[in-house]
Design an enzyme around this catalytic site. Sequence first.
Site, PDB file in Angstrom:
ATOM      1  CD  GLU A 225      10.597   1.913  -0.136  1.00 27.73           C
ATOM      2  OE1 GLU A 225       9.471   2.396  -0.362  1.00 27.73           O
ATOM      3  OE2 GLU A 225      11.531   1.940  -0.976  1.00 27.73           O
TER       4      GLU A 225
ATOM      5  CG  HIS B 219       7.080  -0.241  -4.520  1.00 30.35           C
ATOM      6  ND1 HIS B 219       7.884  -1.040  -3.757  1.00 30.35           N
ATOM      7  CD2 HIS B 219       7.571   1.018  -4.405  1.00 30.35           C
ATOM      8  CE1 HIS B 219       8.841  -0.306  -3.208  1.00 30.35           C
ATOM      9  NE2 HIS B 219       8.671   0.946  -3.581  1.00 30.35           N
TER      10      HIS B 219
END
Length: 293
Positions: A145, A178
């Site tokens: 990420e 997300h």
Amino acid sequence: MVYGFNETIFNCFIPITICFLLSVTYVASLYVWKSQHERNHPTTIKQRFFSVFIMMFIAPIFLYMGLSKGLLEKYTLFEIAGLKLQGICQACLLPLVLTMVLFLGPLYMQFLNGFLNTYLDPNYWIENVKNLRWLRNHIVAPLSEEFTFRSCMLPLLLQCFSPITAVFVCPLFFGVAHFHHMIELVRDGINFKTAFLMSCFHFSFTTIFGAYSAYLFLRTGHFMSSFIVHAFCNHMGMPDVSELLTYKGTQRVVIICVFFLGLVLWCYLLNPLTEPQWFYNDYFYNYYTKIKV
């Protein structure tokens, strides 16, 4: 106008579009397997490990396509992405110390309940390394990420936004990415409204953290600084208010004071402990010092 370069014809639409496509590609890579198992199932975790491993090679392609020619002539792609050795010791240590100051309250509670002693037990680390969920949360997720959403996005956004604006725009891609957890929540039987509200909270939290992580990357110019801080924050999680309520009287007051002390010290140390010159941060330092925010 392109901030920091003499290339005024560079269109902001290009880096923003590339960041969006990179974000979509990252999330899509998690679902190519069409697994029937939930996200914490070992099979799903292993499949997603492979997906994000491949993304570590794909993401730099997006970065390369969106960078100006002049920048690529002056710096290597590795340097732009924060993959460099000069100043790496400072990058690994100082942002972590800064973040530990922010978590002074939770760390103090770990001292009181004895959990801090666990870190000195080798078996604690041996067992965790064998745990796929621990590896995902503390190694693989922060690694992939931060590389995707910080190292390969922030340099693109800095070409068309001022540094501070880029710091707040960059985590929006991270937060929206997300939202895919909402699909899994609904699949697990949670009603849509609850899943949506949970995802909104997750979006808010990840966006706030993303801004902090992007700021660290901006100031230090190192991928390792944001990666280590991300791993630490994943380990600490949200402060456990319920545990705080178990303490009584003077002890609870002391803990609350430690929480506030950590926040005040973090605000005071944020800039001194991320001084760009300490990290030999030529590329981002030029952005930060030569552009009016």
